[in-house]
Design a protein around this motif. Structure first.
Motif, PDB file in Angstrom:
ATOM      1  N   ARG A  25      72.201  28.232  38.771  1.00  0.00           N
ATOM      2  CA  ARG A  25      71.243  28.910  38.591  1.00  0.00           C
ATOM      3  C   ARG A  25      70.415  29.696  37.529  1.00  0.00           C
ATOM      4  NH1 ARG A  25      68.535  30.314  43.605  1.00  0.00           N
ATOM      5  NH2 ARG A  25      68.826  29.110  45.117  1.00  0.00           N
ATOM      6  N   SER A  26      71.976  30.901  36.982  1.00  0.00           N
ATOM      7  CA  SER A  26      72.773  31.637  35.805  1.00  0.00           C
ATOM      8  C   SER A  26      71.784  30.464  34.386  1.00  0.00           C
ATOM      9  CB  SER A  26      73.778  32.367  35.547  1.00  0.00           C
ATOM     10  OG  SER A  26      73.679  32.892  36.416  1.00  0.00           O
ATOM     11  N   VAL A  27      72.350  28.838  34.181  1.00  0.00           N
ATOM     12  CA  VAL A  27      71.820  28.856  33.061  1.00  0.00           C
ATOM     13  C   VAL A  27      70.168  28.206  32.876  1.00  0.00           C
ATOM     14  CG1 VAL A  27      72.497  26.505  32.936  1.00  0.00           C
ATOM     15  CG2 VAL A  27      73.673  27.716  33.091  1.00  0.00           C
ATOM     16  N   VAL A  28      69.735  28.347  34.344  1.00  0.00           N
ATOM     17  CA  VAL A  28      68.169  28.007  34.910  1.00  0.00           C
ATOM     18  C   VAL A  28      67.588  29.733  34.119  1.00  0.00           C
ATOM     19  CG1 VAL A  28      66.489  27.556  35.564  1.00  0.00           C
ATOM     20  CG2 VAL A  28      68.327  26.246  36.074  1.00  0.00           C
ATOM     21  N   ARG A  29      67.637  30.481  34.488  1.00  0.00           N
ATOM     22  CA  ARG A  29      67.692  31.552  34.248  1.00  0.00           C
ATOM     23  C   ARG A  29      67.203  31.997  32.593  1.00  0.00           C
ATOM     24  NH1 ARG A  29      69.455  33.451  38.722  1.00  0.00           N
ATOM     25  NH2 ARG A  29      71.234  34.366  37.308  1.00  0.00           N
ATOM     26  N   ALA A  30      68.239  31.504  31.807  1.00  0.00           N
ATOM     27  CA  ALA A  30      68.796  31.965  30.729  1.00  0.00           C
ATOM     28  C   ALA A  30      67.867  30.896  29.659  1.00  0.00           C
ATOM     29  CB  ALA A  30      70.360  31.891  30.358  1.00  0.00           C
ATOM     30  N   LEU A  31      68.028  29.537  30.735  1.00  0.00           N
ATOM     31  CA  LEU A  31      67.208  28.719  29.210  1.00  0.00           C
ATOM     32  C   LEU A  31      66.214  29.072  29.449  1.00  0.00           C
ATOM     33  CD1 LEU A  31      69.687  25.139  30.424  1.00  0.00           C
ATOM     34  CD2 LEU A  31      69.220  26.905  27.726  1.00  0.00           C
ATOM     35  N   ALA A  32      65.822  29.325  30.348  1.00  0.00           N
ATOM     36  CA  ALA A  32      64.453  29.903  30.524  1.00  0.00           C
ATOM     37  C   ALA A  32      64.023  31.127  29.697  1.00  0.00           C
ATOM     38  CB  ALA A  32      63.680  29.581  31.944  1.00  0.00           C
ATOM     39  N   ALA A  33      64.568  31.724  29.588  1.00  0.00           N
ATOM     40  CA  ALA A  33      64.327  33.114  28.919  1.00  0.00           C
ATOM     41  C   ALA A  33      64.713  32.721  27.377  1.00  0.00           C
ATOM     42  CB  ALA A  33      65.574  34.454  29.081  1.00  0.00           C
ATOM     43  N   GLU A  34      64.982  31.628  27.233  1.00  0.00           N
ATOM     44  CA  GLU A  34      65.199  31.841  25.693  1.00  0.00           C
ATOM     45  C   GLU A  34      64.139  30.465  25.039  1.00  0.00           C
ATOM     46  OE1 GLU A  34      67.032  32.570  22.960  1.00  0.00           O
ATOM     47  OE2 GLU A  34      68.276  33.434  24.825  1.00  0.00           O
ATOM     48  N   GLY A  35      63.053  30.449  26.548  1.00  0.00           N
ATOM     49  CA  GLY A  35      62.262  29.677  25.872  1.00  0.00           C
ATOM     50  C   GLY A  35      62.091  27.830  26.249  1.00  0.00           C
ATOM     51  N   ALA A  36      63.405  27.567  27.248  1.00  0.00           N
ATOM     52  CA  ALA A  36      63.348  26.209  27.379  1.00  0.00           C
ATOM     53  C   ALA A  36      61.774  25.506  28.613  1.00  0.00           C
ATOM     54  CB  ALA A  36      63.815  25.785  27.717  1.00  0.00           C
ATOM     55  N   ARG A  37      61.600  24.456  29.081  1.00  0.00           N
ATOM     56  CA  ARG A  37      61.150  24.371  29.753  1.00  0.00           C
ATOM     57  C   ARG A  37      62.251  23.683  30.844  1.00  0.00           C
ATOM     58  NH1 ARG A  37      55.855  20.625  27.235  1.00  0.00           N
ATOM     59  NH2 ARG A  37      57.610  20.687  25.978  1.00  0.00           N
ATOM     60  N   VAL A  38      62.710  24.169  32.478  1.00  0.00           N
ATOM     61  CA  VAL A  38      63.862  24.056  32.577  1.00  0.00           C
ATOM     62  C   VAL A  38      63.353  23.035  34.220  1.00  0.00           C
ATOM     63  CG1 VAL A  38      66.046  24.768  33.320  1.00  0.00           C
ATOM     64  CG2 VAL A  38      64.950  25.846  31.369  1.00  0.00           C
ATOM     65  N   VAL A  39      63.775  22.253  33.975  1.00  0.00           N
ATOM     66  CA  VAL A  39      63.376  21.026  35.059  1.00  0.00           C
ATOM     67  C   VAL A  39      64.792  20.834  36.314  1.00  0.00           C
ATOM     68  CG1 VAL A  39      63.192  18.511  36.188  1.00  0.00           C
ATOM     69  CG2 VAL A  39      61.753  19.303  34.266  1.00  0.00           C
ATOM     70  N   ALA A  40      64.842  21.601  37.525  1.00  0.00           N
ATOM     71  CA  ALA A  40      66.391  22.043  38.223  1.00  0.00           C
ATOM     72  C   ALA A  40      66.555  20.741  39.030  1.00  0.00           C
ATOM     73  CB  ALA A  40      65.664  23.138  38.644  1.00  0.00           C
ATOM     74  N   LEU A  41      68.088  20.496  38.817  1.00  0.00           N
ATOM     75  CA  LEU A  41      68.338  19.059  39.648  1.00  0.00           C
ATOM     76  C   LEU A  41      69.068  19.416  40.713  1.00  0.00           C
ATOM     77  CD1 LEU A  41      67.339  16.053  39.508  1.00  0.00           C
ATOM     78  CD2 LEU A  41      69.383  15.275  38.714  1.00  0.00           C
ATOM     79  N   SER A  42      68.565  19.196  42.341  1.00  0.00           N
ATOM     80  CA  SER A  42      70.047  19.666  43.009  1.00  0.00           C
ATOM     81  C   SER A  42      69.711  18.770  43.934  1.00  0.00           C
ATOM     82  CB  SER A  42      70.191  20.643  43.438  1.00  0.00           C
ATOM     83  OG  SER A  42      68.510  20.965  44.162  1.00  0.00           O
ATOM     84  N   ARG A  43      70.815  18.718  45.114  1.00  0.00           N
ATOM     85  CA  ARG A  43      70.111  17.833  45.958  1.00  0.00           C
ATOM     86  C   ARG A  43      69.512  18.209  47.005  1.00  0.00           C
ATOM     87  NH1 ARG A  43      74.874  14.694  48.534  1.00  0.00           N
ATOM     88  NH2 ARG A  43      76.230  14.069  47.058  1.00  0.00           N
ATOM     89  N   SER A  44      69.391  19.741  47.373  1.00  0.00           N
ATOM     90  CA  SER A  44      68.290  20.485  47.999  1.00  0.00           C
ATOM     91  C   SER A  44      66.802  20.166  46.974  1.00  0.00           C
ATOM     92  CB  SER A  44      68.328  21.506  48.222  1.00  0.00           C
ATOM     93  OG  SER A  44      68.430  22.245  46.949  1.00  0.00           O
ATOM     94  N   GLY A  45      66.981  19.561  45.858  1.00  0.00           N
ATOM     95  CA  GLY A  45      64.911  20.174  45.641  1.00  0.00           C
ATOM     96  C   GLY A  45      64.535  21.333  46.153  1.00  0.00           C
ATOM     97  N   GLU A  46      65.616  22.579  45.875  1.00  0.00           N
ATOM     98  CA  GLU A  46      65.293  23.843  46.024  1.00  0.00           C
ATOM     99  C   GLU A  46      64.735  24.476  44.674  1.00  0.00           C
ATOM    100  OE1 GLU A  46      67.611  28.318  46.825  1.00  0.00           O
ATOM    101  OE2 GLU A  46      68.463  26.200  47.464  1.00  0.00           O
TER     102      GLU A  46
END
Length: 241
Positions: free
Chosen positions: A19-40
């Motif tokens: 979760r922290s990595v997603v937020r940090a990369l998004a703050a740097e301007g990346a378009r972040v796709v989150a992959l998980s078993r739940s799809g949350e």
């Protein structure tokens, strides 16, 4: 980074570090796709996909969906790992349990195999594998987990050597014990004693947070000159490696 921001894939995105990595990369301007078993859905991501990384057809389907929507992945951060058993000594480790831990290495290889060809075509790419300090600092009962994380780290360093000529970097972030301020970890029993022992070995006043780990990931993503490296996010706990 491209004008629209690079496409980043974070596997294991629903854990505290993910979760922290997603937020940090998004703050740097990346378009972040989150992959998980739940799809949350994870704050900061442009899309959330569910996928069992142990299922090749599920991974292929998820990646096809991602690429159709956003194009090739430029940044891969793998913070995913099977549930770990931290209580069994190596001499008592069931082969099936060990195989379950090593499945995380197979999944990392599968992710790399799926995204690296696109990175080669782009002429650039970043791969960051989230390992663990126990791969270099043995802990009682953590042998299976540590062996799998060490194998994933070695795989990543070989990837760095093999793909550097294509403009792709590959690095490892190895956290020690991480405290999540949102859901503080309060261990009991043997885990509490272990936490106290690790605390005595810190150089800093407290254990790192998931945001601290994400900051190390972002450093590696930002640098075109760092590859084949391991950053130990341990709060200064001595690591002999």
């Amino acid at each position: 980074m491209t004008a629209a921001g690079p496409v980043a894939l974070v596997a294991g995105a629903t854990g505290p570090i993910g979760r922290s990595v997603v937020r940090a990369l998004a703050a740097e301007g990346a378009r972040v796709v989150a992959l998980s078993r739940s799809g949350e859905q994870v704050p900061g991501c442009v899309q959330a996909l569910d996928c069992d990384l142990g299922d090749p057809s599920a991974l292929d389907a998820a990646m096809s969906t991602l690429e159709a929507s956003w194009g090739p992945v430029e940044i891969l951060v793998n913070a995913a790992h099977p549930s770990a058993d931290f209580g069994t000594p190596v001499a008592e480790l069931d082969p099936g349990v060990l195989a379950g831990q090593l499945a995380g290495v197979t999944a990392h290889a599968a992710l790399c195999a799926r995204v690296v060809p696109g990175m080669r075509r782009l002429g650039r790419g970043r791969v960051v594998y989230v390992a663990g300090a126990s791969m270099a600092r043995p802990l009682p009962g953590a042998g299976g987990y540590a062996a799998a994380k060490a194998a994933g780290a070695v795989l990543t360093r070989h990837l760095a050597l093999e793909e550097g000529g294509a403009g792709i970097t590959a690095n490892v972030v190895a956290p020690g014990r991480v405290l999540d301020p949102v859901a503080p970890d309060e261990p009991s029993g043997p885990a509490a004693a272990l936490g106290q022992e690790l605390g005595r070995r810190l150089a800093l006043p407290t254990f790192p947070s998931p945001d601290d780990v994400a900051a190390a990931v972002c450093l590696l993503v930002a640098s075109p000159a760092l590859t084949g490296q391991t950053i130990w996010v341990t709060g200064g706990e001595p690591i002999a490696a």
